[in-house]
Design an enzyme around this catalytic site. Structure first.
Site, PDB file in Angstrom:
ATOM      1  N   GLU A 240     -21.761  17.278  10.472  1.00  0.00           N
ATOM      2  CA  GLU A 240     -22.498  16.452  11.361  1.00  0.00           C
ATOM      3  C   GLU A 240     -22.792  17.444  12.764  1.00  0.00           C
ATOM      4  O   GLU A 240     -21.881  17.700  13.282  1.00  0.00           O
ATOM      5  CB  GLU A 240     -21.618  15.288  11.928  1.00  0.00           C
ATOM      6  CG  GLU A 240     -21.362  14.348  10.856  1.00  0.00           C
ATOM      7  CD  GLU A 240     -22.654  13.630  10.329  1.00  0.00           C
ATOM      8  OE1 GLU A 240     -23.712  13.484  11.178  1.00  0.00           O
ATOM      9  OE2 GLU A 240     -22.487  12.963   9.276  1.00  0.00           O
ATOM     10  N   CYS A 274     -24.810  14.664  20.978  1.00  0.00           N
ATOM     11  CA  CYS A 274     -25.392  15.361  20.061  1.00  0.00           C
ATOM     12  C   CYS A 274     -26.806  14.510  19.508  1.00  0.00           C
ATOM     13  O   CYS A 274     -27.929  15.088  19.363  1.00  0.00           O
ATOM     14  CB  CYS A 274     -24.681  15.048  18.661  1.00  0.00           C
ATOM     15  SG  CYS A 274     -24.149  13.558  18.135  1.00  0.00           S
TER      16      CYS A 274
HETATM   17  P1  NAD Z   1     -18.075  23.887  18.036  1.00  0.00           P
HETATM   18  O1  NAD Z   1     -19.168  24.159  16.652  1.00  0.00           O
HETATM   19  O2  NAD Z   1     -17.941  24.847  18.979  1.00  0.00           O
HETATM   20  O3  NAD Z   1     -16.821  23.516  17.240  1.00  0.00           O
HETATM   21  C1  NAD Z   1     -16.285  22.267  16.543  1.00  0.00           C
HETATM   22  C2  NAD Z   1     -14.819  22.478  16.210  1.00  0.00           C
HETATM   23  O4  NAD Z   1     -14.968  23.380  15.176  1.00  0.00           O
HETATM   24  C3  NAD Z   1     -14.096  22.819  17.113  1.00  0.00           C
HETATM   25  O5  NAD Z   1     -12.825  21.898  16.713  1.00  0.00           O
HETATM   26  C4  NAD Z   1     -13.597  24.093  16.790  1.00  0.00           C
HETATM   27  O6  NAD Z   1     -12.422  24.723  17.044  1.00  0.00           O
HETATM   28  C5  NAD Z   1     -13.748  24.366  15.263  1.00  0.00           C
HETATM   29  N1  NAD Z   1     -14.204  25.635  14.866  1.00  0.00           N
HETATM   30  C6  NAD Z   1     -14.819  26.721  15.563  1.00  0.00           C
HETATM   31  N2  NAD Z   1     -15.153  27.823  14.572  1.00  0.00           N
HETATM   32  C7  NAD Z   1     -14.391  27.401  13.354  1.00  0.00           C
HETATM   33  C8  NAD Z   1     -14.194  27.861  12.377  1.00  0.00           C
HETATM   34  N3  NAD Z   1     -14.776  29.304  11.924  1.00  0.00           N
HETATM   35  N4  NAD Z   1     -13.681  27.344  11.312  1.00  0.00           N
HETATM   36  C9  NAD Z   1     -13.546  25.955  11.042  1.00  0.00           C
HETATM   37  N5  NAD Z   1     -13.534  25.263  12.628  1.00  0.00           N
HETATM   38  C10 NAD Z   1     -14.063  26.151  13.714  1.00  0.00           C
HETATM   39  O7  NAD Z   1     -18.721  22.712  18.581  1.00  0.00           O
HETATM   40  P2  NAD Z   1     -18.225  21.829  19.908  1.00  0.00           P
HETATM   41  O8  NAD Z   1     -18.914  22.946  21.055  1.00  0.00           O
HETATM   42  O9  NAD Z   1     -16.976  21.731  19.842  1.00  0.00           O
HETATM   43  O10 NAD Z   1     -19.163  20.712  19.956  1.00  0.00           O
HETATM   44  C11 NAD Z   1     -20.612  20.512  20.341  1.00  0.00           C
HETATM   45  C12 NAD Z   1     -21.520  20.524  19.121  1.00  0.00           C
HETATM   46  O11 NAD Z   1     -21.256  19.408  18.386  1.00  0.00           O
HETATM   47  C13 NAD Z   1     -23.045  20.331  19.473  1.00  0.00           C
HETATM   48  O12 NAD Z   1     -23.875  21.178  18.834  1.00  0.00           O
HETATM   49  C14 NAD Z   1     -23.220  18.796  19.144  1.00  0.00           C
HETATM   50  O13 NAD Z   1     -24.472  18.486  18.979  1.00  0.00           O
HETATM   51  C15 NAD Z   1     -22.295  18.748  18.196  1.00  0.00           C
HETATM   52  N6  NAD Z   1     -22.044  17.496  17.695  1.00  0.00           N
HETATM   53  C16 NAD Z   1     -22.746  16.684  16.751  1.00  0.00           C
HETATM   54  C17 NAD Z   1     -22.418  15.528  16.449  1.00  0.00           C
HETATM   55  C18 NAD Z   1     -22.951  14.650  15.156  1.00  0.00           C
HETATM   56  O14 NAD Z   1     -22.413  13.601  14.725  1.00  0.00           O
HETATM   57  N7  NAD Z   1     -24.021  14.953  14.593  1.00  0.00           N
HETATM   58  C19 NAD Z   1     -21.294  14.596  17.203  1.00  0.00           C
HETATM   59  C20 NAD Z   1     -20.786  15.254  18.296  1.00  0.00           C
HETATM   60  C21 NAD Z   1     -21.239  16.570  18.452  1.00  0.00           C
END
Ligand code: NAD
Length: 504
Positions: A240, A274
């Protein structure tokens, strides 16, 4: 509650309130060994949990839901402290999320219980059934913008489908994760739901651990890394990711309603949604009226003080992304509200820019801030074409009084969900699946499809009697084969060409 093993001195992290920078709480940063140990405990929990009946799991889930609901205000405070969002927004997040948990708990049996399917004429002697079984342990990785609602879209449905869950929340918002894991430990236990706190390394360790599925919510860039790492063990994932969602306004639309929803969907939660509104395509004849209604409303938003309607940016570095996109939009477009002076530290006042170059990053990329771009179009068809012309495809909204036109636009939009005459209308309807296409990800959470997303499909064919024509034997006879050969055109060779067939 089991957060992490304390057998070795763990690194720690302290979360901070984005409003005033004050420390909120300190959590362990789980390393690979702790994550593996937590997953091993979850596997034992998964065995117990999958052994329960649907009715028992439903009862446990509803008991957990009550425990959360009775202290909903406390959870809202935990959410607000680390995200910086207004308390009221956090209360709504809790309410919305519990609606999904309720639905998942109550619909798991009807959706997933083993069901009979028709075996067909040739297989009349087979009793055929399909069942949906739990994967085992699901690793859930969450973002910070809706730290309860978003991951719970996976957690509720994964648990209701009979899986154990190990939840790795964002490093910015571990509070709600630890809090719900505590309520679980008090009400259900057995390590069926645990939280491991930490940074991206902890997330990577969870992906590499002995989990059976990963539910990832976050940015598209991280999803690619998670998917590549999951490929090592062929672990399936649901992704997502981000979006650059569009809202389309036809000439006959209710412009007051459209303007209200644009401001709510674009500026609410500081634009850190998002499926928020990043782009508006409005039919030229009503563009001036719509722009002035949007500006009127956005100008009145309170962004500072105790009664602020949205908070500061949760992720400090996001301010720079928004600034870059605003600068980019201003190069080709016309600023009608805010601009460079909208940036006040981590608080960004609403910004509206019109007539922005469609090729700019501001249009093409996810801004995740309180910037709304409004571009005029000649028709709803053109609006759909432009809406579809980015690398993302999460959701969209259409405003028109013409239901047939709205349905045509909804069908042509290349996204996972569409709202007509509202924004985010699908998010609260638990029966509706949620997820994106293209760079916005794949797989579905919520609804019956969300329950099936966290299930392994297993087919069973039980032979009830010997077949009159037994072809599944090494001793089949010439006569049997002759009968089979005669059956092929009878069974499959009798359809006529379609009425409008163009074949010669
Ligand atoms: P992010 O991708 O920076 O991090 C998300 C999660 O992934 C965090 O818990 C982080 O610690 C973890 N992570 C980071 N690198 C990783 C790796 N290499 N392996 C495993 N885990 C890892 O995202 P964010 O800044 O926390 O969130 C914002 C983003 O989320 C925006 O792009 C937003 O659109 C998206 N989002 C999507 C939805 C949806 O349902 N489509 C909902 C909410 C947010």
């Amino acid at each position: 509650m089991t957060l992490v093993d304390q057998t070795e001195p763990a690194a720690q992290m302290t979360t901070r309130n984005p409003v005033d920078g004050s420390a909120v709480a300190t959590y362990p940063v789980a390393g690979a060994a702790e994550v593996a140990a937590t997953v091993a405990r979850a596997r034992a929990g998964a065995e117990w949990w999958r052994g329960l009946s649907f009715a028992d799991r439903r009862a446990h889930l509803l008991h957990w839901k009550s425990a959360i609901a009775q202290r909903a205000d406390e959870l809202a405070s935990v959410i607000a402290a680390e995200t910086g969002k207004p308390h009221g927004d956090a209360v709504l997040e809790v309410m919305l999320t519990l609606g999904h948990l309720d639905w998942a708990a109550k619909h798991a049996k009807a959706t997933l219980k083993r069901r009979k399917v028709k075996a067909g004429l040739v297989n009349y002697n087979q009793h055929a059934t399909v069942g949906y079984e739990p994967y085992g342990v699901v690793g859930v990785i969450g973002p910070w913008n809706y730290p309860f609602y978003t991951p719970m879209g996976s957690i509720s449905y994964a648990l209701a489908a009979g899986n154990a869950v190990v939840f790795k929340p964002s490093e910015l918002t571990p509070g709600p994760a630890a809090w719900i894991a505590e309520r679980w430990a008090e009400t259900v236990g057995h390590d069926v739901l645990t939280a491991v706190t930490g940074d991206r390394g902890t997330g990577a360790a969870l992906v590499a651990a002995d989990v059976d599925k990963i539910a990832f919510t976050g940015s598209t860039a991280t999803a690619k890394k998670v998917m590549a790492a999951a490929a090592e063990r062929l672990t399936p994932i649901v992704a997502e990711c981000g979006g650059s969602d569009a809202l389309l306004v036809a000439a006959d639309a209710d412009l007051d309603a459209a303007a209200d929803f644009i401001v709510f969907g674009g500026m609410g939660n500081s634009g850190q949604t998002c499926a928020g509104v990043e782009r508006v395509y409005v039919v030229e004849s009503v563009r001036e009226t719509l722009v002035s209604k949007v500006v009127d409303r956005a100008r009145r938003l309170r962004t500072e003080g105790a009664d602020a309607q949205y908070g500061p940016m949760t992720l400090p570095s996001q301010v720079d992304v928004v600034r870059r996109h605003v600068d980019d939009a201003m190069r080709s477009g016309t600023v009608v509200l805010g601009g460079a002076d909208s940036f006040r530290g981590r608080v960004i006042a609403p910004i509206v820019v019109t007539d922005v170059d469609e090729r700019s990053d501001a249009v093409q990329e996810e801004t995740f801030g309180p910037l709304v771009i409004i571009n005029p179009v000649a028709s709803l068809d053109e609006a759909v074409r432009r809406a579809n012309a980015t690398a993302y495809g999460l959701t969209a909204a259409v405003f028109t009084r013409d239901t047939a036109a709205a349905n045509r636009a909804a069908a042509a939009l290349h996204v996972g969900a569409v709202s007509i005459n509202s924004v985010l209308g699908f998010a609260g309807v638990a029966a509706l699946p949620f997820g994106g296409v293209k760079g916005s990800g794949f797989g579905r959470i919520h609804g019956a499809d969300g329950l099936r997303e966290f299930s392994v499909v297993k087919s069973i064919a039980r032979q009830t009697r010997k077949a009159a024509l037994n072809l599944l034997t090494m001793d089949r006879t010439e006569k049997d084969m002759h009968t089979a050969a005669k059956m092929i055109p009878m069974l499959h060779g009798r359809s006529k060409p379609p009425r409008h067939s163009t074949a010669g």
